[in-house]
Design a protein around this motif. Sequence first.
Motif, PDB file in Angstrom:
ATOM      1  N   GLU A  32       8.760  14.074   9.377  1.00 26.66           N
ATOM      2  CA  GLU A  32       7.604  14.392  10.231  1.00 26.66           C
ATOM      3  C   GLU A  32       6.350  13.626   9.850  1.00 26.66           C
ATOM      4  OE1 GLU A  32       9.614  16.541   8.638  1.00 26.66           O
ATOM      5  OE2 GLU A  32       8.498  18.285   7.892  1.00 26.66           O
ATOM      6  N   ASP A  33       6.400  12.875   8.768  1.00 26.59           N
ATOM      7  CA  ASP A  33       5.291  11.989   8.414  1.00 26.59           C
ATOM      8  C   ASP A  33       5.377  10.656   9.156  1.00 26.59           C
ATOM      9  OD1 ASP A  33       5.651  13.164   5.057  1.00 26.59           O
ATOM     10  OD2 ASP A  33       4.045  13.695   6.460  1.00 26.59           O
ATOM     11  N   THR A  34       6.461  10.442   9.864  1.00 27.95           N
ATOM     12  CA  THR A  34       6.624   9.204  10.624  1.00 27.95           C
ATOM     13  C   THR A  34       5.539   9.081  11.685  1.00 27.95           C
ATOM     14  OG1 THR A  34       9.014   9.130  10.273  1.00 27.95           O
ATOM     15  CG2 THR A  34       8.153   7.949  12.192  1.00 27.95           C
ATOM     16  N   ALA A  35       4.831   7.969  11.659  1.00 27.13           N
ATOM     17  CA  ALA A  35       3.716   7.753  12.579  1.00 27.13           C
ATOM     18  C   ALA A  35       3.118   6.376  12.331  1.00 27.13           C
ATOM     19  CB  ALA A  35       2.635   8.823  12.379  1.00 27.13           C
ATOM     20  N   VAL A  36       2.237   5.975  13.215  1.00 26.76           N
ATOM     21  CA  VAL A  36       1.374   4.832  12.938  1.00 26.76           C
ATOM     22  C   VAL A  36       0.149   5.377  12.216  1.00 26.76           C
ATOM     23  CG1 VAL A  36      -0.007   2.969  13.901  1.00 26.76           C
ATOM     24  CG2 VAL A  36       2.181   3.578  14.964  1.00 26.76           C
ATOM     25  N   TYR A  37      -0.134   4.799  11.083  1.00 23.74           N
ATOM     26  CA  TYR A  37      -1.266   5.238  10.275  1.00 23.74           C
ATOM     27  C   TYR A  37      -2.435   4.277  10.476  1.00 23.74           C
ATOM     28  CZ  TYR A  37       1.472   8.804   7.941  1.00 23.74           C
ATOM     29  OH  TYR A  37       2.218   9.922   7.677  1.00 23.74           O
ATOM     30  N   TYR A  38      -3.598   4.857  10.740  1.00 25.39           N
ATOM     31  CA  TYR A  38      -4.811   4.085  10.986  1.00 25.39           C
ATOM     32  C   TYR A  38      -5.864   4.431   9.941  1.00 25.39           C
ATOM     33  CZ  TYR A  38      -2.898   3.537  15.727  1.00 25.39           C
ATOM     34  OH  TYR A  38      -2.104   3.255  16.812  1.00 25.39           O
ATOM     35  N   CYS A  39      -6.589   3.427   9.510  1.00 24.55           N
ATOM     36  CA  CYS A  39      -7.790   3.740   8.746  1.00 24.55           C
ATOM     37  C   CYS A  39      -8.991   3.548   9.654  1.00 24.55           C
ATOM     38  CB  CYS A  39      -7.900   2.917   7.467  1.00 24.55           C
ATOM     39  SG  CYS A  39      -8.310   1.201   7.668  1.00 24.55           S
ATOM     40  N   ALA A  40     -10.033   4.266   9.337  1.00 23.65           N
ATOM     41  CA  ALA A  40     -11.223   4.278  10.166  1.00 23.65           C
ATOM     42  C   ALA A  40     -12.456   4.404   9.287  1.00 23.65           C
ATOM     43  CB  ALA A  40     -11.162   5.446  11.156  1.00 23.65           C
ATOM     44  N   ALA A  41     -13.572   3.932   9.819  1.00 24.98           N
ATOM     45  CA  ALA A  41     -14.829   3.979   9.084  1.00 24.98           C
ATOM     46  C   ALA A  41     -15.879   4.683   9.919  1.00 24.98           C
ATOM     47  CB  ALA A  41     -15.298   2.565   8.734  1.00 24.98           C
ATOM     48  N   SER A  42     -16.660   5.500   9.237  1.00 24.55           N
ATOM     49  CA  SER A  42     -17.760   6.195   9.885  1.00 24.55           C
ATOM     50  C   SER A  42     -19.051   5.915   9.139  1.00 24.55           C
ATOM     51  CB  SER A  42     -17.507   7.699   9.909  1.00 24.55           C
ATOM     52  OG  SER A  42     -18.640   8.382  10.395  1.00 24.55           O
ATOM     53  N   GLN A  43     -20.120   5.806   9.893  1.00 26.74           N
ATOM     54  CA  GLN A  43     -21.415   5.525   9.269  1.00 26.74           C
ATOM     55  C   GLN A  43     -22.131   6.785   8.806  1.00 26.74           C
ATOM     56  OE1 GLN A  43     -22.701   3.331  12.747  1.00 26.74           O
ATOM     57  NE2 GLN A  43     -22.815   1.454  11.560  1.00 26.74           N
ATOM     58  N   ASP A  44     -21.653   7.969   9.268  1.00 26.64           N
ATOM     59  CA  ASP A  44     -22.400   9.171   8.934  1.00 26.64           C
ATOM     60  C   ASP A  44     -21.573  10.450   8.868  1.00 26.64           C
ATOM     61  OD1 ASP A  44     -23.829   9.524  12.304  1.00 26.64           O
ATOM     62  OD2 ASP A  44     -21.767   9.462  11.574  1.00 26.64           O
ATOM     63  N   TYR A  45     -20.264  10.315   8.785  1.00 28.54           N
ATOM     64  CA  TYR A  45     -19.406  11.492   8.892  1.00 28.54           C
ATOM     65  C   TYR A  45     -18.162  11.314   8.055  1.00 28.54           C
ATOM     66  CZ  TYR A  45     -16.315  14.867  11.290  1.00 28.54           C
ATOM     67  OH  TYR A  45     -15.451  15.884  11.586  1.00 28.54           O
ATOM     68  N   SER A  46     -17.701  12.394   7.430  1.00 29.97           N
ATOM     69  CA  SER A  46     -16.511  12.280   6.594  1.00 29.97           C
ATOM     70  C   SER A  46     -15.506  13.384   6.871  1.00 29.97           C
ATOM     71  CB  SER A  46     -16.909  12.326   5.117  1.00 29.97           C
ATOM     72  OG  SER A  46     -17.516  13.570   4.794  1.00 29.97           O
ATOM     73  N   GLY A  47     -15.609  13.983   8.049  1.00 33.16           N
ATOM     74  CA  GLY A  47     -14.715  15.075   8.365  1.00 33.16           C
ATOM     75  C   GLY A  47     -13.459  14.634   9.065  1.00 33.16           C
ATOM     76  N   SER A  48     -12.848  15.563   9.804  1.00 29.92           N
ATOM     77  CA  SER A  48     -11.525  15.348  10.377  1.00 29.92           C
ATOM     78  C   SER A  48     -11.516  14.970  11.850  1.00 29.92           C
ATOM     79  CB  SER A  48     -10.692  16.620  10.177  1.00 29.92           C
ATOM     80  OG  SER A  48     -11.314  17.708  10.845  1.00 29.92           O
ATOM     81  N   SER A  49     -12.664  14.859  12.480  1.00 29.89           N
ATOM     82  CA  SER A  49     -12.700  14.553  13.903  1.00 29.89           C
ATOM     83  C   SER A  49     -12.655  13.060  14.137  1.00 29.89           C
ATOM     84  CB  SER A  49     -13.979  15.124  14.520  1.00 29.89           C
ATOM     85  OG  SER A  49     -14.065  14.756  15.886  1.00 29.89           O
ATOM     86  N   TYR A  50     -11.586  12.593  14.778  1.00 29.56           N
ATOM     87  CA  TYR A  50     -11.429  11.138  14.903  1.00 29.56           C
ATOM     88  C   TYR A  50     -12.501  10.517  15.804  1.00 29.56           C
ATOM     89  CZ  TYR A  50      -8.921  11.814  19.381  1.00 29.56           C
ATOM     90  OH  TYR A  50      -8.562  12.141  20.664  1.00 29.56           O
ATOM     91  N   GLY A  51     -13.074  11.306  16.693  1.00 29.28           N
ATOM     92  CA  GLY A  51     -14.111  10.780  17.574  1.00 29.28           C
ATOM     93  C   GLY A  51     -15.396  10.390  16.860  1.00 29.28           C
ATOM     94  N   ARG A  52     -15.541  10.850  15.634  1.00 31.08           N
ATOM     95  CA  ARG A  52     -16.748  10.553  14.861  1.00 31.08           C
ATOM     96  C   ARG A  52     -16.625   9.278  14.039  1.00 31.08           C
ATOM     97  NH1 ARG A  52     -20.188  14.856  13.815  1.00 31.08           N
ATOM     98  NH2 ARG A  52     -21.461  13.235  12.851  1.00 31.08           N
ATOM     99  N   TYR A  53     -15.440   8.661  14.074  1.00 30.82           N
ATOM    100  CA  TYR A  53     -15.220   7.409  13.352  1.00 30.82           C
ATOM    101  C   TYR A  53     -15.343   6.260  14.340  1.00 30.82           C
ATOM    102  CZ  TYR A  53     -13.697  10.124   9.351  1.00 30.82           C
ATOM    103  OH  TYR A  53     -13.659  10.999   8.299  1.00 30.82           O
TER     104      TYR A  53
END
Length: 120
Positions: A86-107
């Motif tokens: 169940e860990d099978t997936a495409v893994y993405y890294c992302a950068a945020s200028q002001d947020y470190s939480g779990s919402s992908y829309g903030r990156y």
Amino acid sequence: QVQLVEAGGGLVQTGGSLRLSCVVSARTYAMGWFRQAPGKEREFVASITWTAGRTLYAESVKGRCTISMDNAKNTVYLQMASLKPEDTAVYYCAASQDYSGSSYGRYRYWGQGTQVTVSS
């Protein structure tokens, strides 16, 4: 514009380990790892702040994944162990200028993704 390049994905058996890396062209406030399996929404895996090194993990990976960084190399890592199908997936890294939480829309900035496949 911040550029991110992931590496380290691949095929691994259940119970195996992988280390993903993400080289970023410029440091922002925080980096996150997300993943997306076919037919599913993108989900948060882990995040880390550059300055304080504060980390956050999804419950599904807590205890099995470790996010870390190398400031000298502008690189963030995701060490994954005890991998499950169940860990099978495409893994993405992302950068945020002001947020470190779990919402992908903030990156704001995203890499191209790296495929992780865990065979049973």
